[in-house]
Write a protein that holds these residues in place. Structure first.
Motif, PDB file in Angstrom:
ATOM      1  N   LEU A  45     -31.751  82.434  77.449  1.00 41.78           N
ATOM      2  CA  LEU A  45     -32.731  81.748  78.297  1.00 41.78           C
ATOM      3  C   LEU A  45     -32.164  80.411  78.758  1.00 41.78           C
ATOM      4  O   LEU A  45     -32.310  80.029  79.938  1.00 41.78           O
ATOM      5  N   ALA A  46     -31.497  79.692  77.854  1.00 43.20           N
ATOM      6  CA  ALA A  46     -30.945  78.375  78.207  1.00 43.20           C
ATOM      7  C   ALA A  46     -29.893  78.502  79.304  1.00 43.20           C
ATOM      8  O   ALA A  46     -29.857  77.697  80.237  1.00 43.20           O
ATOM      9  N   ALA A  47     -29.046  79.523  79.190  1.00 42.06           N
ATOM     10  CA  ALA A  47     -27.979  79.702  80.191  1.00 42.06           C
ATOM     11  C   ALA A  47     -28.559  79.984  81.567  1.00 42.06           C
ATOM     12  O   ALA A  47     -27.932  79.688  82.588  1.00 42.06           O
ATOM     13  N   ALA A  48     -29.770  80.540  81.598  1.00 42.90           N
ATOM     14  CA  ALA A  48     -30.411  80.854  82.882  1.00 42.90           C
ATOM     15  C   ALA A  48     -31.286  79.698  83.370  1.00 42.90           C
ATOM     16  O   ALA A  48     -32.010  79.852  84.354  1.00 42.90           O
ATOM     17  N   GLY A  49     -31.289  78.583  82.634  1.00 48.64           N
ATOM     18  CA  GLY A  49     -32.059  77.419  83.077  1.00 48.64           C
ATOM     19  C   GLY A  49     -33.424  77.290  82.429  1.00 48.64           C
ATOM     20  O   GLY A  49     -34.193  76.392  82.761  1.00 48.64           O
ATOM     21  N   ARG A  70     -31.568  90.201  83.883  1.00 52.37           N
ATOM     22  CA  ARG A  70     -31.906  88.828  83.549  1.00 52.37           C
ATOM     23  C   ARG A  70     -32.957  88.845  82.445  1.00 52.37           C
ATOM     24  O   ARG A  70     -33.486  89.904  82.111  1.00 52.37           O
ATOM     25  N   LEU A  71     -33.237  87.681  81.873  1.00 53.14           N
ATOM     26  CA  LEU A  71     -34.301  87.603  80.873  1.00 53.14           C
ATOM     27  C   LEU A  71     -34.982  86.243  81.003  1.00 53.14           C
ATOM     28  O   LEU A  71     -34.312  85.200  80.970  1.00 53.14           O
ATOM     29  N   ASP A  72     -36.310  86.261  81.193  1.00 51.09           N
ATOM     30  CA  ASP A  72     -37.073  85.024  81.361  1.00 51.09           C
ATOM     31  C   ASP A  72     -38.128  84.822  80.281  1.00 51.09           C
ATOM     32  O   ASP A  72     -38.508  83.687  79.995  1.00 51.09           O
ATOM     33  N   ILE A  73     -38.642  85.933  79.744  1.00 54.92           N
ATOM     34  CA  ILE A  73     -39.798  85.881  78.842  1.00 54.92           C
ATOM     35  C   ILE A  73     -39.534  86.793  77.644  1.00 54.92           C
ATOM     36  O   ILE A  73     -39.093  87.937  77.819  1.00 54.92           O
ATOM     37  N   VAL A  74     -39.793  86.292  76.451  1.00 55.64           N
ATOM     38  CA  VAL A  74     -39.715  87.122  75.237  1.00 55.64           C
ATOM     39  C   VAL A  74     -41.061  87.026  74.528  1.00 55.64           C
ATOM     40  O   VAL A  74     -41.555  85.911  74.276  1.00 55.64           O
ATOM     41  N   VAL A  75     -41.648  88.161  74.217  1.00 53.99           N
ATOM     42  CA  VAL A  75     -42.921  88.178  73.480  1.00 53.99           C
ATOM     43  C   VAL A  75     -42.683  88.851  72.132  1.00 53.99           C
ATOM     44  O   VAL A  75     -42.455  90.065  72.058  1.00 53.99           O
ATOM     45  N   ASN A  76     -42.675  88.027  71.079  1.00 56.22           N
ATOM     46  CA  ASN A  76     -42.553  88.544  69.705  1.00 56.22           C
ATOM     47  C   ASN A  76     -43.952  88.919  69.235  1.00 56.22           C
ATOM     48  O   ASN A  76     -44.669  88.093  68.667  1.00 56.22           O
ATOM     49  N   CYS A 117     -41.720  74.417  65.358  1.00 50.53           N
ATOM     50  CA  CYS A 117     -40.366  73.846  65.237  1.00 50.53           C
ATOM     51  C   CYS A 117     -39.520  74.191  66.451  1.00 50.53           C
ATOM     52  O   CYS A 117     -38.879  73.321  67.059  1.00 50.53           O
ATOM     53  N   MET A 118     -39.525  75.479  66.834  1.00 47.37           N
ATOM     54  CA  MET A 118     -38.707  75.903  67.980  1.00 47.37           C
ATOM     55  C   MET A 118     -39.235  75.271  69.264  1.00 47.37           C
ATOM     56  O   MET A 118     -38.457  74.944  70.173  1.00 47.37           O
ATOM     57  N   GLY A 119     -40.567  75.116  69.349  1.00 43.38           N
ATOM     58  CA  GLY A 119     -41.148  74.507  70.545  1.00 43.38           C
ATOM     59  C   GLY A 119     -40.637  73.088  70.762  1.00 43.38           C
ATOM     60  O   GLY A 119     -40.360  72.675  71.893  1.00 43.38           O
ATOM     61  N   MET A 120     -40.491  72.341  69.640  1.00 39.26           N
ATOM     62  CA  MET A 120     -39.931  70.985  69.727  1.00 39.26           C
ATOM     63  C   MET A 120     -38.443  71.007  70.045  1.00 39.26           C
ATOM     64  O   MET A 120     -37.946  70.279  70.886  1.00 39.26           O
ATOM     65  N   ASP A 121     -37.733  71.871  69.304  1.00 45.60           N
ATOM     66  CA  ASP A 121     -36.268  71.811  69.319  1.00 45.60           C
ATOM     67  C   ASP A 121     -35.645  72.311  70.621  1.00 45.60           C
ATOM     68  O   ASP A 121     -34.503  71.963  70.929  1.00 45.60           O
ATOM     69  N   HIS A 122     -36.366  73.157  71.372  1.00 45.80           N
ATOM     70  CA  HIS A 122     -35.739  73.778  72.542  1.00 45.80           C
ATOM     71  C   HIS A 122     -36.416  73.429  73.866  1.00 45.80           C
ATOM     72  O   HIS A 122     -36.026  73.951  74.903  1.00 45.80           O
ATOM     73  N   ALA A 123     -37.389  72.513  73.813  1.00 48.90           N
ATOM     74  CA  ALA A 123     -38.047  72.092  75.059  1.00 48.90           C
ATOM     75  C   ALA A 123     -37.030  71.467  76.017  1.00 48.90           C
ATOM     76  O   ALA A 123     -37.092  71.679  77.231  1.00 48.90           O
ATOM     77  N   HIS A 124     -36.068  70.713  75.459  1.00 44.80           N
ATOM     78  CA  HIS A 124     -35.105  70.034  76.340  1.00 44.80           C
ATOM     79  C   HIS A 124     -34.208  71.011  77.090  1.00 44.80           C
ATOM     80  O   HIS A 124     -33.547  70.643  78.060  1.00 44.80           O
ATOM     81  N   GLN A 125     -34.208  72.283  76.635  1.00 52.39           N
ATOM     82  CA  GLN A 125     -33.426  73.305  77.351  1.00 52.39           C
ATOM     83  C   GLN A 125     -34.281  74.049  78.387  1.00 52.39           C
ATOM     84  O   GLN A 125     -33.836  75.029  78.969  1.00 52.39           O
ATOM     85  N   ILE A 140     -36.981  75.629  77.626  1.00 53.95           N
ATOM     86  CA  ILE A 140     -37.547  76.816  76.983  1.00 53.95           C
ATOM     87  C   ILE A 140     -38.855  76.405  76.309  1.00 53.95           C
ATOM     88  O   ILE A 140     -38.870  75.514  75.446  1.00 53.95           O
ATOM     89  N   ARG A 141     -39.942  77.040  76.705  1.00 50.50           N
ATOM     90  CA  ARG A 141     -41.257  76.753  76.125  1.00 50.50           C
ATOM     91  C   ARG A 141     -41.586  77.844  75.115  1.00 50.50           C
ATOM     92  O   ARG A 141     -41.515  79.030  75.428  1.00 50.50           O
ATOM     93  N   ILE A 142     -41.878  77.433  73.893  1.00 46.55           N
ATOM     94  CA  ILE A 142     -42.119  78.396  72.813  1.00 46.55           C
ATOM     95  C   ILE A 142     -43.491  78.097  72.221  1.00 46.55           C
ATOM     96  O   ILE A 142     -43.737  76.997  71.707  1.00 46.55           O
TER      97      ILE A 142
END
Ligand code: NAD
Length: 244
Positions: free
Chosen positions: A118-122, A72-78, A157-165, A167-169
């Motif tokens: 991440l989105a597929a996992a909720g 599984r994957l829950d967290i990504v740290v770039n 940008c990603m934080g705005m665009d993917h919050a609805h999924q 996903i917190r960025i």
């Protein structure tokens, strides 16, 4: 139960100063961690994914490889990054390609590949290591500052665009941290790193520059449920010393 038990994380730059602290602290709090860096052989981790982030196929494939290795994957740290010194007039094509490739293109590729997983996992969390120099630039590091500003903007940008999924960025923006990146810079310029770190510490209101764990603690907070309402935030961690 610990804060990250049952969670799986991918951390880039895992062999470096801040990355090693993030990996150690995530695992101590129950996460299983896949580590990415050019050489991961010395790192205690749950999956090893060595490679060069300048290779687009490697960066594109990292999130799926981590999910496959950990189940599984829950967290990504770039977190991986490189620093090149100099004004624009002193910046070579190689400096440009390296800085943009590692500091901007790799987080873009990894995030683009991770978001659907991440989105597929909720849902899940991505934390980027930007820099206070991405918020307000310092002198003689033009391309480094530009890449960190780009990463900060991408985070917002990603934080705005993917919050609805779900996903917190977010990004952490350190000032000076006592890591190989900083110390090798001192050595290259002919300074003793311990003396230089101590001298630099005197310029920080808190009395010392950051240790890797000071930054990793904030990365873990942003990755945790305690940061559940934070999306697209740039969190400065500077001991009271913002770049002017
Ligand atoms: P570090 O040099 O100790 O670690 C960086 C890691 O990234 C290294 O292990 C390196 O091998 C890895 N890396 C670099 N290029 C790579 C590539 N092409 N492929 C795979 N891995 C690669 O530095 P650090 O201080 O721990 O830096 C971590 C992050 O913190 C970086 O993004 C850096 O820009 C940022 N940062 C550091 C400071 C500081 O003062 N040290 C301040 C602000 C931000």
């Amino acid at each position: 139960m610990t804060r990250f038990s049952g969670r799986a994380a991918l951390v880039t730059g895992a062999a470096g100063g801040i990355g090693a602290a993030i990996v150690r602290m995530l695992r101590a709090e129950g996460a299983r961690v896949a580590v990415a860096d050019r050489d991961t052989s010395g790192i205690e981790a749950d999956a090893h994914l060595p490679g060069d982030l300048r290779d687009p196929a490697y960066s594109d494939g990292l999130p799926a490889a981590a999910a496959a290795a950990l189940g599984r994957l829950d967290i990504v740290v770039n977190n991986a990054g490189v620093i090149t010194r100099g004004k624009v007039t002193e910046t070579t094509d190689a400096d440009w390609a390296l800085s943009v490739g590692v500091n901007v293109e790799a987080p873009f590729r990894i995030s683009r590949a991770a978001i659907p997983i991440l989105a597929a996992a909720g849902g899940g969390a991505i934390v980027n290591t930007a820099s206070c120099w991405g918020l307000r630039p310092g002198p003689d590091h033009a391309v480094y500052c530009m890449t960190k500003a780009a990463l900060a903007s991408l985070t917002q940008c990603m934080g705005m665009d993917h919050a609805h999924q779900g996903i917190r960025i977010n990004a952490v923006c350190p000032n000076e941290v006592n890591t190989p990146m900083l110390r090798t810079g001192f050595i290259r310029r002919g300074f003793d790193p311990d003396t230089a770190v101590a001298e630099l510490g005197k310029t920080v209101p808190l009395g010392r520059i950051a240790e890797p764990e000071d930054i990793a603690d904030v990365v873990l907070f942003l990755a945790s449920d305690a940061a559940r309402y934070m999306c697209g935030s740039l969190v400065e961690v500077n001991g009271g010393k913002p770049v002017k």
